[in-house]
Design an enzyme around this catalytic site. Structure first.
Site, mmCIF file in Angstrom:
data_model
loop_
_atom_site.group_PDB
_atom_site.id
_atom_site.type_symbol
_atom_site.label_atom_id
_atom_site.label_comp_id
_atom_site.label_asym_id
_atom_site.label_seq_id
_atom_site.Cartn_x
_atom_site.Cartn_y
_atom_site.Cartn_z
ATOM 1 N N GLY A 172 -36.693 37.240 11.993
ATOM 2 C CA GLY A 172 -37.177 38.526 12.497
ATOM 3 C C GLY A 172 -36.073 39.557 12.454
ATOM 4 O O GLY A 172 -35.098 39.431 11.711
ATOM 5 N N GLY A 173 -36.209 40.550 13.319
ATOM 6 C CA GLY A 173 -35.214 41.621 13.340
ATOM 7 C C GLY A 173 -33.819 41.125 13.673
ATOM 8 O O GLY A 173 -32.827 41.824 13.444
ATOM 9 N N GLY A 407 -18.790 54.812 -19.223
ATOM 10 C CA GLY A 407 -18.915 55.038 -17.782
ATOM 11 C C GLY A 407 -18.293 53.899 -16.998
ATOM 12 O O GLY A 407 -17.702 54.113 -15.933
HETATM 13 C C1 HXC Z 1 -38.885 31.791 23.456
HETATM 14 C C2 HXC Z 1 -38.396 30.059 22.070
HETATM 15 C C3 HXC Z 1 -38.260 30.923 20.962
HETATM 16 C C4 HXC Z 1 -38.478 32.301 21.214
HETATM 17 C C5 HXC Z 1 -37.866 28.943 20.292
HETATM 18 N N1 HXC Z 1 -38.127 28.834 21.577
HETATM 19 N N2 HXC Z 1 -37.961 30.208 19.883
HETATM 20 N N3 HXC Z 1 -38.692 30.486 23.304
HETATM 21 N N4 HXC Z 1 -38.779 32.677 22.466
HETATM 22 N N5 HXC Z 1 -38.366 33.194 20.238
HETATM 23 C C6 HXC Z 1 -38.127 27.630 22.401
HETATM 24 C C7 HXC Z 1 -39.273 26.710 22.070
HETATM 25 O O1 HXC Z 1 -40.428 27.075 22.764
HETATM 26 C C8 HXC Z 1 -38.698 25.391 22.534
HETATM 27 O O2 HXC Z 1 -38.825 25.346 23.942
HETATM 28 C C9 HXC Z 1 -37.239 25.502 22.237
HETATM 29 O O3 HXC Z 1 -36.977 26.889 22.111
HETATM 30 C C10 HXC Z 1 -36.848 24.816 20.953
HETATM 31 O O4 HXC Z 1 -37.726 25.275 19.939
HETATM 32 P P1 HXC Z 1 -38.524 24.272 18.980
HETATM 33 O O5 HXC Z 1 -39.663 25.025 18.421
HETATM 34 O O6 HXC Z 1 -38.818 23.004 19.706
HETATM 35 O O7 HXC Z 1 -37.419 23.970 17.881
HETATM 36 P P2 HXC Z 1 -37.616 23.735 16.339
HETATM 37 O O8 HXC Z 1 -38.740 22.793 16.105
HETATM 38 O O9 HXC Z 1 -36.268 23.373 15.831
HETATM 39 O O10 HXC Z 1 -38.048 25.152 15.740
HETATM 40 C C11 HXC Z 1 -37.171 26.239 15.770
HETATM 41 C C12 HXC Z 1 -37.893 27.542 15.356
HETATM 42 C C13 HXC Z 1 -39.173 27.715 16.238
HETATM 43 C C14 HXC Z 1 -38.219 27.477 13.885
HETATM 44 C C15 HXC Z 1 -36.887 28.661 15.580
HETATM 45 O O11 HXC Z 1 -38.817 27.539 17.602
HETATM 46 C C16 HXC Z 1 -39.804 29.047 16.054
HETATM 47 O O12 HXC Z 1 -40.496 29.300 15.090
HETATM 48 N N6 HXC Z 1 -39.575 29.919 17.032
HETATM 49 C C17 HXC Z 1 -40.134 31.243 17.045
HETATM 50 C C18 HXC Z 1 -39.465 32.096 16.018
HETATM 51 C C19 HXC Z 1 -39.947 33.511 16.070
HETATM 52 O O13 HXC Z 1 -41.006 33.840 15.553
HETATM 53 N N7 HXC Z 1 -39.212 34.317 16.799
HETATM 54 C C20 HXC Z 1 -39.497 35.682 17.015
HETATM 55 C C21 HXC Z 1 -39.001 36.376 15.775
HETATM 56 S S1 HXC Z 1 -39.264 38.074 15.887
HETATM 57 P P3 HXC Z 1 -39.067 23.962 24.731
HETATM 58 O O14 HXC Z 1 -39.226 24.393 26.127
HETATM 59 O O15 HXC Z 1 -40.258 23.358 24.115
HETATM 60 O O16 HXC Z 1 -37.815 23.167 24.492
HETATM 61 C C22 HXC Z 1 -37.859 38.590 16.535
HETATM 62 C C23 HXC Z 1 -37.806 40.042 16.690
HETATM 63 C C24 HXC Z 1 -36.399 40.488 16.833
HETATM 64 O O17 HXC Z 1 -36.987 37.897 16.833
HETATM 65 C C25 HXC Z 1 -36.413 41.964 16.670
HETATM 66 C C26 HXC Z 1 -35.055 42.523 16.758
HETATM 67 C C27 HXC Z 1 -35.100 43.973 16.388
#
Ligand code: HXC
Length: 517
Positions: A172-173, A407
């Site tokens: 993401g961002g 150039g």
């Molecule tokens: C809250 C999160 C999280 C998030 C992971 N966790 N990402 N909690 N917010 N963004 C938590 C999970 O719920 C889990 O909690 C623990 O962290 C470990 O994650 P897992 O999924 O079990 O790990 P893994 O299987 O290794 O997968 C990792 C991952 C996946 C690929 C990163 O967690 C995922 O897809 N997360 C979301 C990614 C995402 O879409 N993020 C937002 C992006 S947009 P528990 O309690 O079960 O241990 C963004 C905008 C930023 O970031 C903008 C800036 C300008």
């Protein structure tokens, strides 16, 4: 036990709890995935015993979705300062064991605090990224936290070196903080960077793609150029950060550190007197030349797998850091194109911002022609490199080995772009274009009317080459300061750099430039 001792014991317990991050099970999971924890990474990165942690007791303040029951001391990031080779650095390491290292408002505050300290003290800041992105439960507060970090990245740019190690997801961002920093390092099979993950890609474009294919280390090292380095492991990535810093000053007001070397400054590299092939179309390997002239053959290449037609990286001459920019005749004949121009331009600007002299080795037949390049905006991208060289005020030493045409001759740190010392080998050909192309333009009609067109063109080409395929025409006008013996290149570069060590040059005062982005 006295009250005081009890309180000290409580402190020790709290510290131990904080050091466990998300707990033993989460740490085991991290290890099972072949990854180190944030604290293990820090221990590997800094000098032993030098790390001082800050904000160990910070907790998030979110109460949405039951988050008030899910708290960890220190939240999802370990921050502080330490030394690398005895020099102060600030760092933050995201802790994936705590809620996936996801960024909360308070985590962002911790990161911003070390960034602010780094700016105050004029020391590099290193980010070790391993995070699921914005903490979803915190919504806009997490986004605001990212923006606070980005703003600091921007203000720190060109003031202190900023390095990003990506040792897990960075999606993401969140990717924009590393993108704003000076150098990014990714590890194969461990690091992923993308704006939108495979699932969103599938929904929007229908494309099936894995994380590795979309944003793995190799993809970003070779195709997008988003990462400067791709390594095979976390250990390698951490070691690389230490090595990279050894070439850099602490900030834009300091000089890079000087390293001792036993490599004699007047070492002659005899092989260089015979390295240029007789045929102008035959390539040779620019790495042999770089390796032959720098201290101890030690070259830290940047963007090694991206736009291989140009080589960039750090080396030392007589113990002093330089940035090397060199055309690579072995790839696309060393031609300049969009990616090569962008790659080299950013590097030249980095070196200029941090007082690192630039040594340019030229063998360039021109810019890559064609609609692909023109439609892609090669004019603007090529201008970036031109701009970067022309703007740079650090010492600039240029050595033309063979071709330097049109150039591309101008762009590659020519005299009029304030090249300080411009040398050429006797094999240099500094002209508007190569002989074959030139006679096609000048004598196509004569050749058509002649009995033997090929003979006419060959004769004219020989005439053109005799007149122009040499360094002496340029030297005659002072555009080349000297024609040097190839085997003596190391010595001549070192002498030039010694002479230029006190160079002071300023550009006109302005709010900022408007380089062709
Ligand atoms: C809250 C999160 C999280 C998030 C992971 N966790 N990402 N909690 N917010 N963004 C938590 C999970 O719920 C889990 O909690 C623990 O962290 C470990 O994650 P897992 O999924 O079990 O790990 P893994 O299987 O290794 O997968 C990792 C991952 C996946 C690929 C990163 O967690 C995922 O897809 N997360 C979301 C990614 C995402 O879409 N993020 C937002 C992006 S947009 P528990 O309690 O079960 O241990 C963004 C905008 C930023 O970031 C903008 C800036 C300008």
């Amino acid at each position: 036990m006295s009250n005081q001792l009890e309180k000290v014991r409580e402190l020790i317990d709290l510290r131990a709890q904080a050091r466990l991050g998300g707990g033993e099970k989460a740490i085991e999971k991290q290890h099972a995935g072949g990854k180190y924890t944030a604290r293990e990474r820090i221990a590997m990165l800094v000098d032993e015993g030098s790390f001082e942690e800050l904000d160990m007791f910070v907790e998030h303040r979110c109460t949405n979705f039951g988050m008030e029951k899910k708290k960890f001391l220190g939240d999802g990031v370990v921050t502080g300062y330490g030394t690398i080779e005895g020099r102060l650095i600030y760092l933050f390491a995201q802790d994936f064991t705590v809620i996936g290292g996801s960024l909360s408002e308070t985590m962002a505050k911790k990161i911003c605090k070390v960034m602010d300290l780094a700016m105050l003290m004029g020391a590099p800041v290193i980010g070790l990224n391993d995070s699921g992105g914005a903490r979803i439960q915190e919504g806009i507060n997490a986004l605001a936290g990212y923006a606070e970090i980005f703003q600091r990245n921007i203000l720190a740019s060109g003031v202190i070196p900023q390095i990003s190690g990506i040792f897990g997801p960075c999606a993401g961002g969140a990717v924009y903080s590393p993108a704003l920093t000076d150098f990014t390092i990714m590890a194969r099979g461990m690091s992923y960077m993308f704006l939108t993950g495979p699932k969103v890609v599938k929904t929007v474009t229908g494309e099936d793609v894995t994380q590795e294919q979309l944003g793995g280390a190799d993809v970003h090292a070779s195709r997008s150029g988003v990462t400067h380095f791709a390594v095979d492991s976390g250990d390698e990535g951490i070691a690389l950060i230490r090595r990279l810093l050894s070439y850099l000053p602490q900030n834009n007001l300091e000089e890079p550190p000087v390293h001792s070397t036993n490599d004699p400054i007047d070492r002659l590299e005899d092989s260089l007197n015979e390295i240029i092939p007789d045929s102008p179309n035959k390539p040779y390997d620019m790495y042999e030349i770089i390796g032959g002239i720098i201290d101890d053959g030690e070259f830290l290449e940047i963007h090694a797998d991206y736009a291989k037609n140009i080589i960039i990286g750090f080396a030392r001459f007589n113990g002093r850091s330089v940035g090397i920019v060199a055309n690579q005749p072995k790839t696309l004949a060393g031609v300049l194109d969009i990616n090569a121009s962008r790659k080299a331009a950013r590097f030249v600007r980095f070196c200029d911002a941090f007082n690192i002299p630039i040594v340019t080795l030229v063998d360039v037949p021109g810019f890559l022609p064609g609609t692909g390049q023109e439609y892609g905006g090669v004019i603007v991208h090529g201008a970036k490199l031109l701009y970067a060289y022309g703007e740079a005020t650090v010492p600039k030493v240029t050595v033309t080995l063979r071709k330097s045409y049109g150039g591309a001759h101008i762009v590659m740190s020519c005299k009029q772009l304030r090249g300080d010392m411009n040398y050429a080998w006797p094999t240099a050909e500094i002209a508007v274009m190569g002989g074959a192309g030139a006679v096609e333009v000048l004598y196509a009609r004569d050749a058509k009317e002649a009995d033997d067109p090929a003979k006419v063109l060959a004769e004219k080409e020989a005439e053109y080459n005799k007149a122009f395929a040499n360094p002496y025409n340029a030297a005659k006008y002072g555009y080349i300061d000297d024609v040097i013996e190839p085997r003596n290149t190391r010595f001549r570069i070192i002498r030039a750099l010694q002479q230029l060590a006190t160079k002071k040059q300023n550009n006109p005062a302005k709010k900022h430039d408007n380089l062709p982005l």
